[in-house]
Design an enzyme around this catalytic site. Structure first.
Site, PDB file in Angstrom:
ATOM      1  N   GLY B 589       4.953   2.377  -8.793  1.00  0.00           N
ATOM      2  CA  GLY B 589       3.752   2.577  -8.010  1.00  0.00           C
ATOM      3  C   GLY B 589       3.806   3.919  -7.305  1.00  0.00           C
ATOM      4  N   MET B 593       4.679   9.561  -0.340  1.00  0.00           N
ATOM      5  CA  MET B 593       5.077  10.932  -0.615  1.00  0.00           C
ATOM      6  C   MET B 593       5.215  11.218  -2.097  1.00  0.00           C
ATOM      7  SD  MET B 593       7.605  12.247   2.293  1.00  0.00           S
ATOM      8  CE  MET B 593       8.584  10.833   2.721  1.00  0.00           C
ATOM      9  N   LYS B 611      12.608   6.421  -4.897  1.00  0.00           N
ATOM     10  CA  LYS B 611      11.442   7.017  -4.243  1.00  0.00           C
ATOM     11  C   LYS B 611      11.531   8.522  -4.456  1.00  0.00           C
ATOM     12  CE  LYS B 611       9.387   5.822   0.170  1.00  0.00           C
ATOM     13  NZ  LYS B 611       9.541   5.280   1.463  1.00  0.00           N
ATOM     14  N   ASP B 709       7.585   1.273  13.451  1.00  0.00           N
ATOM     15  CA  ASP B 709       6.454   0.848  12.628  1.00  0.00           C
ATOM     16  C   ASP B 709       6.709  -0.541  12.075  1.00  0.00           C
ATOM     17  OD1 ASP B 709       4.621   2.353   9.829  1.00  0.00           O
ATOM     18  OD2 ASP B 709       3.959   1.180  11.557  1.00  0.00           O
TER      19      ASP B 709
END
Lengths: 261, 907
Positions: B589, B593, B611, B709
């Site tokens: 996916g 970034m 990533k 977060d």
């Protein structure tokens, strides 16, 4: 209602490039101003994509039937147009590494007869000068503004806040965006000022009002505004669009026509 | 420092028309200048005059005939000049035939000297001279002498052509001979006065009329006296060397000499010089005929056009007449003009009707004009009309033309032009009146051309600029369409843009997008277009080669063998690409970034999530360092942490211009879908999750890391293995005093603690607040505090106490009211001071009661996708939850964009 426009953009005194973008469709009375952000030159691309796209699409919509549309339809068209622009910027940002992270704020207007539709996303602003009264028609979508509205900080504290430029809404950062659009009545003698924060951050509102209320052509006032912003530091790109509403055209004398005014 | 100001859109249309008038004025002045200083316009006028005046329907006089000394005559009779007897012979013939008047245009200024004649004369002298005869001839007898003298006499006679001619002339009594004058203003009296015979031909009046002359050439006295009259044969040439005018009078030494034409005409009417009267400067009266002249006695004769393919005046060969081939009786009663037309004999003149006309034929035209009154006149109002036309043209050029559109202006100018020339033509050909309108017409045309050129250049310049702007518009629209996924339309737009560096980049990106969609022939088309723009670019050629190869390769089906296409590194493309030590297996996916892949460490067989952040060559300097720093900070902060409930980072690095972090591949999904009312997890599960997250946070806080977060989207839960992982430390901060940077407010508003929203200093207790919000949502399906707008939400968070969780779900254990109430306190001091405490409290909650009620249906257990799939879907849900989205930053950093802004965005 007859509208007269003038627009100008300036990189300011500090920045090397101009990431603001402005577009005017005089025939269809569509006005767009965008302030881009993003790495490298991506800000330019985002704002240019936004203004080009909106001017083209909305202009076309207006030509093809916008004159008969009612207020609700115009607002809906603006929202859809913004949504599409947002999606294209968002996807471009995500698929192209050079454009990663790019986004743009936006302030736009559609003038139709005696009605004006002012829409915005972010902290680019629209003001109106009417009969000596100068008001800011749009409320910034910025963190600072939300804090003020929530009562977390006061107006005085806001002036010294270090995070003045954090926006809570922008085009291109998520795959949907909500345009805030309002309808106002346009009256004879109204002067609308659309600007990016490069102007409104450098010059206080009272000074803006004074410059707009003075005598002179739209061109002269625009130049004065930009010069004033540069004189105050010019720390960001400065963009200005002025729209002046008149209910009937001036009859110019032969001499002034010969002199080219 | 400000480089370019782009001006857009001016109101009003002043500029162009003002400068057009100025340009028109310049053209007018230039035209006048040229007209005054050179003969350009005069010559054009003359040409037009020639053209128009010879289109007349006038008929020449039938009484005039021309006998030409042509090439045939020269060939047969001999070289020129001919013996005077030859001329005498023809004169005799014509006299016999009773021609009315003969005009001879050959100049007889010099006596014909025959060398033989001189010798004969000398001989005669010797024989009969005054001094006594020479001794050699002393014995000449009378008869011999007289015979010799007779013989010499007759020989003399034969050889004395001049005398012969003179006698012929005298016998004919109707021959006019030419004289020639050097024209100019005399300063004194001439060297020699006019001979008597010339005076006889002069006008009775002596006035200042006619063209002044300084010198004259007269025929021989013998001939001149024998002729009927001697008149001048001066041709008056215009500035272009053509003869169009006839000077009727020449003034020499106070005497007025008529022209040959005038004289011949007079003679043919049985009139003489005494019948010529003058109205000086106005007209010449020939008997009853009035000839209008200009101030110097000049007229414009009609030059007759050819008729039926034959010239106006029939020209007969001298030889034909002399030899009798043409009977001289043809000329009975006619005016006969004799002159030379042969090449090399005499001069030929350019005239309206023919470029090379002999004086004889010119005389014919002139005489005919005088006899028939066929002149081209210029009435008194000519000057006024021409001036009016000029003013009209000037006014038109300055005031009217600039205001007209291109088409209207062209038609109007054409019309005016045609009008001016048409009027002149009509007047000349039909009414023999000359209005010199060529100059105004030329000025009109010139002015129009200059203005049109100027306008054309201005439009061209404007068009070039518009083209430039529209090229940029097309490029932007192309980008917009590409962003919307309409790749074909985007390619269409890009094709209209001329070559530029940024266009090439956009096209390359488009090619990659097509690749991703597996539309390999389209990839090839794009590269082919790029190659047509820039043949030499090596990258383009390489890309094209690869594209061609790809579109021919058969693509193997199967998820494991071929990556999603977005990581087609150089090479054949069929082998599996590597990133660091990891094999890329498939694309999972798109993260904030960059793309997220599933990979495998071949050495230890471990599946990982990778990533990535694509660092293209475009990132440079500060932005590059910034981007990299932010990316690896996540690795660093999470890497510090080693906890069963915090996602494990294995590796981080950079390769192929791609920065990557390899982390634990997580099964299961995030908790977002369990925040919906119909999909809530069992209470026990929720509390369990909460406890473990609290422990994880406790651990992190002890390592001085605050997550900032915490929300359902950042907690991964795999029910199969019952594992809970806290992820996405992308905005986490290390709160060491040495590295604190205030001024940035980041997080997800709905989950942010009040102090976080206010931008104050935060610590671990803020995370615990967020955890409280999350638990509230997981238990009830709604957020504790909501608002219609961001402002309303923030107000709520700042001021409104959170509702009791049991007011929404009464079946929950009582202890939760206190726990959540404490966690959601507005001030950090009132909350849990450590995650451990909160975890303990959560563990102690009596779950038995809670388990009785399980809301909603079965827990959806979809196919085991990774936690990074369907990020877009998560976004939609996140928004439904109301402002569960991260705030965007737009920093004002000197000299740089905001690369920081990019990495803080979450889908």
């Amino acid at each position: 209602m007859i509208f007269e426009y003038f627009s100008l953009t300036d990189p300011g005194m500090v920045r090397d490039n101009n990431e603001d973008s402005i577009a005017l469709d005089v025939d269809n009375h569509v006005v767009v101003l965008a302030d881009g952000m993003g790495g490298y030159n991506a800000g330019e691309v985002a704002s240019a994509m936004a203004t080009t796209f909106i001017k083209t699409e909305l202009g076309r919509w207006m030509t093809e039937g916008g004159y008969e549309a009612n207020g609700r339809e115009i607002k809906r068209a603006m929202e859809i147009c913004i949504d599409n622009a947002n999606r294209s910027i968002f996807n471009a940002a995500n698929s192209n590494p050079q454009y990663a992270g790019m986004g743009t704020t936006l302030v736009m207007a559609v003038f139709q007869g005696v009605r004006s539709f002012i829409g915005h996303v972010g902290d680019s602003r629209c003001y109106r000068l009417r009969g000596g009264e100068f008001v800011q028609l749009t409320r910034d979508h910025s963190l600072l503004q939300e804090q003020i509205d929530a009562g977390l900080i006061s107006q005085e504290q806001a002036q010294f806040a270090t995070h003045k430029n954090l926006v809570t809404r922008a085009l291109g950062v998520e795959d949907t965006v909500l345009l805030e659009v309002n309808e106002y009545r346009a009256e004879d003698g109204d002067l609308y000022l659309f600007c990016s924060d490069g102007l409104s951050d450098m010059i206080p509102d009272s000074r803006l009002a004074a410059i707009l209320a003075s005598d002179g052509t739209l061109e002269a006032k625009t130049n004065t505004l930009i010069d004033a912003a540069n004189a105050a530091g010019g720390r960001d790109n400065i963009s200005v669009i002025l729209a002046y509403a008149r209910s009937k055209p001036l009859r110019k004398g032969l001499l002034s026509r010969m002199l080219g005014q | 420092m400000a480089t370019s100001r782009r001006r857009k859109q001016t109101a009003g249309r002043s500029g162009p028309w003002r400068t057009d008038a100025l340009v028109g004025l310049l053209v007018v002045l230039a035209a006048f200048g040229v007209h005054l200083s050179s003969d350009l316009f005069r010559d054009l006028e003359s040409r037009f005059y020639d053209f128009a005046s010879t289109r007349s329907s006038r008929v020449p006089s039938e009484r005039i005939a021309v006998i030409a000394i042509d090439d045939q005559s020269i060939a047969n009779i001999g070289r020129w000049p001919w013996p005077r007897e030859v001329h005498a012979g023809l004169i005799d013939q014509l006299a016999q035939a009773q021609a009315k008047t003969v005009a001879h245009t050959a100049f007889f200024f010099e006596p014909q000297t025959d060398r033989g004649l001189a010798s004969l004369r000398e001989l005669r002298e010797q024989i009969d001279g005054a001094p006594p005869p020479a001794s050699a001839l002393a014995d000449l007898g009378e008869t011999a002498r007289s015979h010799l003298l007779d013989f010499i006499g007759s020989a003399e006679q034969k050889l004395d052509g001049d005398a012969r001619l003179a006698s012929s002339l005298a016998r004919a009594g109707n021959v006019i001979l030419p004289s020639l004058y050097s024209l100019g203003d005399p300063q004194g009296r001439p060297d020699q006065p006019l001979p008597a015979f010339a005076l006889q031909s002069a006008l009775a009046e002596s006035s200042g009329a006619g063209l002044p002359a300084v010198q004259s050439q007269q025929p021989l006295a013998a001939l001149g006296a024998a002729a009927r009259g001697v008149a001048h044969l001066n041709q008056l040439a215009d500035s272009d060397g053509a003869v169009r005018r006839e000077p009727l009078l020449v003034n020499f030494d106070g005497h007025v000499i008529p022209s040959m034409g005038l004289m011949v005409a007079a003679q043919s009417l049985n009139l003489g010089p005494q019948d010529l009267r003058l109205l000086p400067g106005e007209a010449v009266l020939l008997g009853r005929t009035r000839i209008e002249t200009d101030a110097s006695g000049t007229v414009l004769p009609q030059f007759y056009p050819d008729r039926d393919g034959r010239p106006a005046f029939a020209v007969d060969s001298f030889y034909d007449v002399a030899s009798g081939k043409i009977p001289a009786s043809k000329y009975a009663g006619k005016i006969v003009i004799i002159g030379a037309t042969a090449a090399g004999v005499g001069t030929l003149f350019n005239t309206p009707v023919s470029p090379a006309l002999s004086p004889a034929v010119i005389l014919a035209h002139t005489t005919s004009s005088i006899l028939n009154g066929h002149f081209i006149g210029q009435p008194v109002w000519t000057g006024a009309v021409v001036l009016a036309a000029l003013l009209l043209v000037v006014a038109y050029l300055l005031a009217l033309l600039p205001r007209l559109s291109a088409a209207t202006g062209a038609w109007t100018t054409a019309g005016l032009f045609a009008l001016l020339l048409g009027v002149e033509y009509g007047l000349l050909s039909a009414a023999a009146t000359w209005l010199p309108l060529v100059f105004p017409a030329a000025m009109l045309l010139l002015g129009h051309l200059v203005l049109t050129t100027r306008r054309f250049l201005a439009t061209e310049a404007g068009k070039a600029k518009t083209d430039e702007e529209s090229a940029e518009t097309n490029r932007m629209m192309g980008l917009a369409l590409q962003g919307q996924g309409q790749l074909d339309l985007a390619f269409d737009r890009f094709r209209r843009v001329p070559h530029s560096r940024s266009l090439m980049d956009n096209l390359q990106q488009l090619a990659r997008d097509f690749e991703r969609k597996r539309q390999f022939h389209k990839v090839q088309s794009v590269y082919e277009h790029m190659a047509s723009l820039d043949r030499d670019d090596a990258e383009v050629r390489a890309g094209l080669r690869r594209a061609r190869k790809l579109s021919q390769t058969v693509v193997l089906a199967g998820a494991s063998s071929h990556p999603g296409g977005s990581l087609l590194l150089d090479g054949a493309g069929v082998e599996q690409p590597m990133l660091g030590r990891y094999q890329i297996e498939k694309e999972l996916g798109k993260g904030a970034m960059g793309v997220v892949y599933q990979g495998r460490d071949p050495k230890i067989g471990r599946t990982v999530a990778i990533k990535t952040l694509a660092l293209s060559a475009e990132f440079e300097g500060a932005e590059l360092a910034d981007a990299r720093e932010r990316f690896f900070r996540e690795a660093e902060t999470a890497g510090r942490l080693q906890h069963p409930h915090i996602v494990t980072i294995f590796d981080a690095g950079e390769e192929h211009d791609l920065a990557f972090i390899a982390m634990e591949f997580l099964q299961g999904r995030d908790l977002v879908e369990h925040t919906q009312v119909d999909r809530l997890l069992p209470v026990a599960t929720v509390l369990d999750i909460g406890e473990r997250v609290a422990l994880a946070l406790d651990y992190a806080h002890r390592q001085n890391v605050v997550h900032r977060d915490i929300k359902p989207a950042n907690i991964m839960y795999d029910p199969a293995s019952d594992s809970v992982k806290v992820t996405d430390f992308g905005i986490a901060r290390i709160t060491d005093a040495s590295r604190t940077k205030t001024g940035m407010v980041l997080g997800t508003p709905s989950f942010m603690s009040p102090e976080q929203l206010a931008g104050h200093h935060i610590d671990g207790r803020s995370d615990l607040y967020s955890l409280g919000v999350m638990l509230f949502q997981l238990l009830t399906g709604v957020l504790p505090l909501r608002g219609d707008s961001m402002a309303a939400l923030m107000y709520q968070i700042a001021n409104q106490p959170a509702p009791d969780v049991r007011s929404l779900r009464p079946d929950l254990p009582e202890a939760l009211t206190d726990i959540l109430g404490k966690a959601l306190s507005k001030t950090p001091q009132d909350r849990y001071q450590s995650g451990r405490d909160m975890a303990q409290d959560l563990r102690r909650v009596d779950r038995t009661a809670a388990d009785r009620v399980v809301p909603g249906g079965a827990l959806p257990m979809g196919p085991g996708g990774s936690g990074f799939e369907k990020t877009q879907l998560q976004t939609a849900r996140a928004i439904e939850n109301g402002y569960a989205t991260t705030v965007v930053t737009q920093s004002v950093v000197q000299g740089g964009g905001s690369a920081e802004g990019g990495s803080d965005i979450r889908p």
